[in-house]
Write an enzyme that holds these catalytic residues in place. Structure first.
Site, mmCIF file in Angstrom:
data_model
loop_
_atom_site.group_PDB
_atom_site.id
_atom_site.type_symbol
_atom_site.label_atom_id
_atom_site.label_comp_id
_atom_site.label_asym_id
_atom_site.label_seq_id
_atom_site.Cartn_x
_atom_site.Cartn_y
_atom_site.Cartn_z
ATOM 1 N N GLN A 100 0.648 -1.082 -0.094
ATOM 2 C CA GLN A 100 -0.048 0.013 0.171
ATOM 3 C C GLN A 100 0.648 1.358 -0.109
ATOM 4 O O GLN A 100 0.440 2.367 -0.639
ATOM 5 C CB GLN A 100 -0.862 0.002 1.068
ATOM 6 C CG GLN A 100 -2.237 -0.745 1.042
ATOM 7 C CD GLN A 100 -2.962 -0.402 2.168
ATOM 8 O OE1 GLN A 100 -2.989 0.524 3.015
ATOM 9 N NE2 GLN A 100 -4.294 -1.198 2.257
ATOM 10 N N ALA A 302 -12.792 1.641 -0.381
ATOM 11 C CA ALA A 302 -13.145 3.048 -0.480
ATOM 12 C C ALA A 302 -12.185 3.601 -0.066
ATOM 13 O O ALA A 302 -11.729 4.708 -0.486
ATOM 14 C CB ALA A 302 -14.509 3.108 0.147
ATOM 15 N N ASP A 303 -11.644 3.237 1.105
ATOM 16 C CA ASP A 303 -10.422 3.886 1.858
ATOM 17 C C ASP A 303 -9.234 3.877 0.347
ATOM 18 O O ASP A 303 -8.300 4.864 0.567
ATOM 19 C CB ASP A 303 -9.961 3.181 2.860
ATOM 20 C CG ASP A 303 -8.731 3.527 3.682
ATOM 21 O OD1 ASP A 303 -8.285 4.536 3.313
ATOM 22 O OD2 ASP A 303 -8.142 2.850 4.456
ATOM 23 N N GLN A 304 -8.594 2.670 0.166
ATOM 24 C CA GLN A 304 -7.543 2.398 -0.594
ATOM 25 C C GLN A 304 -7.777 3.056 -1.898
ATOM 26 O O GLN A 304 -6.755 3.727 -2.372
ATOM 27 C CB GLN A 304 -7.540 0.896 -0.810
ATOM 28 C CG GLN A 304 -7.202 -0.010 0.357
ATOM 29 C CD GLN A 304 -7.294 -1.288 0.003
ATOM 30 O OE1 GLN A 304 -6.967 -1.771 -0.868
ATOM 31 N NE2 GLN A 304 -7.899 -2.326 0.939
ATOM 32 N N HIS A 325 -10.783 6.359 8.339
ATOM 33 C CA HIS A 325 -9.752 5.862 7.628
ATOM 34 C C HIS A 325 -9.690 6.716 6.187
ATOM 35 O O HIS A 325 -8.770 7.432 5.577
ATOM 36 C CB HIS A 325 -9.650 4.419 7.371
ATOM 37 C CG HIS A 325 -8.806 3.565 8.165
ATOM 38 N ND1 HIS A 325 -9.365 3.188 9.451
ATOM 39 C CD2 HIS A 325 -7.454 3.390 8.432
ATOM 40 C CE1 HIS A 325 -8.598 2.531 10.274
ATOM 41 N NE2 HIS A 325 -7.364 2.724 9.576
#
EC number: 6.5.1.4
Length: 355
Positions: A100, A302-304, A325
């Site tokens: 990430q 959605a965060d990523q 987040h």
């Protein structure tokens, strides 16, 4: 130089990961303070250090503050280059969280980047390797993202020993819109998949959920029971499913299960004293919650997606809940790029968009 307060919002390692990735892309120096300030063990941990060291190697950055417990980091990138890199996080540090830290920057590399990473593939507080492969990367393909992640060996807490190889090609990111099908704005493969999923919510049996249930140094019935419990609960909710069973003899004892359908997933890890059936049901409950919401992406994806949205431009998605987040990731991203995210609540869901 961009200055980031690492205690903002969620205040965890994601602040550092996103800041470093966007620093590499933009070429802007970044200083992050108050890193993980409110965590039980504040500052940088071993897995953060390995991620930062790898990012620094790939973009020839000058870095200060790279030591365990460090609360402040300075990162000054030069150029995102290609090449081959080997990384050993040590013990069961999360391979997916390390990736990430790097993945948003790699489309902008001068040439192909090849990585071999050793550590944990299925560990707490991080996406499972199966989720990364079957949900995250599958969604990123819709943006034109060119990356392949291959699992060589699983690694569980505490000793790790997992191994993953990854190849990322330079590419141009394109805008994307993951919306409800009734808005009728999507085209191509992604739209067809969403139509299939949303039509199937009226007849859930038309949605097929896939999964992998796995265990190390445990009887073969453990991953089988995880899968059976998950499939039973999914069937009660009207969903068909197919789950692969895997058993290994590895460095550490552990188990887990990951389920996915489209851009939604659910996962759970086993632990001593926790019945296999509960592990399976937890993963099933998670994906049922996402699918029943009618949102095209789950809360974790959605965060990523936030930094990729900003880099691609003119993009949006709908999600059932905007987590802290995700909100924190939006804030960090807006510090680096000349973009403004918009959040609108529509029919009980949240649409997140950026021009």
């Amino acid at each position: 130089m961009i200055e980031i307060d690492g205690s903002y919002g969620e205040g965890g390692g994601q602040v550092v990961r996103t800041a470093v990735a966007l620093s590499a892309v933009t070429g802007k120096d970044v200083k992050v303070t108050n890193i993980r300030k409110n965590r039980p063990n504040p500052g940088l941990k071993q897995q953060h250090l390995k991620a930062l060291e790898t990012a620094a190697r790939i973009c020839e950055a000058r870095v200060s503050g790279l030591f365990p417990g460090s609360s402040e980091l300075f990162f000054s990138p030069v150029e995102i280059k290609g090449g081959k890199y080997e990384v050993d996080i040590g013990t069961a540090g999360s391979i997916t969280l390390l990736l990430q830290s790097l993945m948003p920057a790699l489309p902008f590399a001068k040439e192909k980047v090849k990585l071999t990473i050793k550590g944990g593939t299925d560990v707490a507080w991080s996406p499972t390797i199966d989720y990364l492969q079957h949900v995250t990367l599958r969604a990123l393909e819709q943006l034109g993202y060119a990356g392949i992640v291959t699992l060589k060996k699983r690694g569980y807490y505490p000793r790790g020993g997992g191994e993953v190889s990854a190849v990322f090609e330079p590419c141009k990111l394109r805008s994307f819109h993951f919306r409800r099908v009734k808005e009728n704005r999507r085209t191509g493969e992604a739209r067809r998949e969403e139509e299939t999923r949303n039509e199937g919510r009226n007849q859930n049996q038309r949605i097929e959920i896939q999964g992998i249930s796995h265990a190390s140094n445990l009887p073969a019935h453990v991953p089988a029971r995880q899968a059976e419990a998950a499939e039973s609960l999914l069937l009660e909710a009207g969903y068909g499913s197919r789950t692969k069973i895997q058993s290994f003899e590895l460095l550490s004892t552990g188990s887990g299960i990951t389920l996915w359908s489209g851009y939604c997933g659910g996962s759970a890890l086993g632990k001593k004293g926790l019945p296999a059936e509960k592990v399976g049901r937890r993963a099933a409950e998670e994906i049922i919650l996402e699918l029943s919401s009618k949102a095209p992406v789950d809360v974790h994806l959605a965060d990523q997606l936030i930094p990729y949205m900003a880099l691609a431009g003119n993009s949006s998605y709908t999600v059932r809940e905007l987590t802290l987040h995700a909100a924190t990731n939006i804030w960090v991203t807006e510090q680096f790029l000349d973009v403004k995210f918009r959040i609108e609540e529509k029919e009980g869901l949240f649409e997140v968009s950026v021009d």
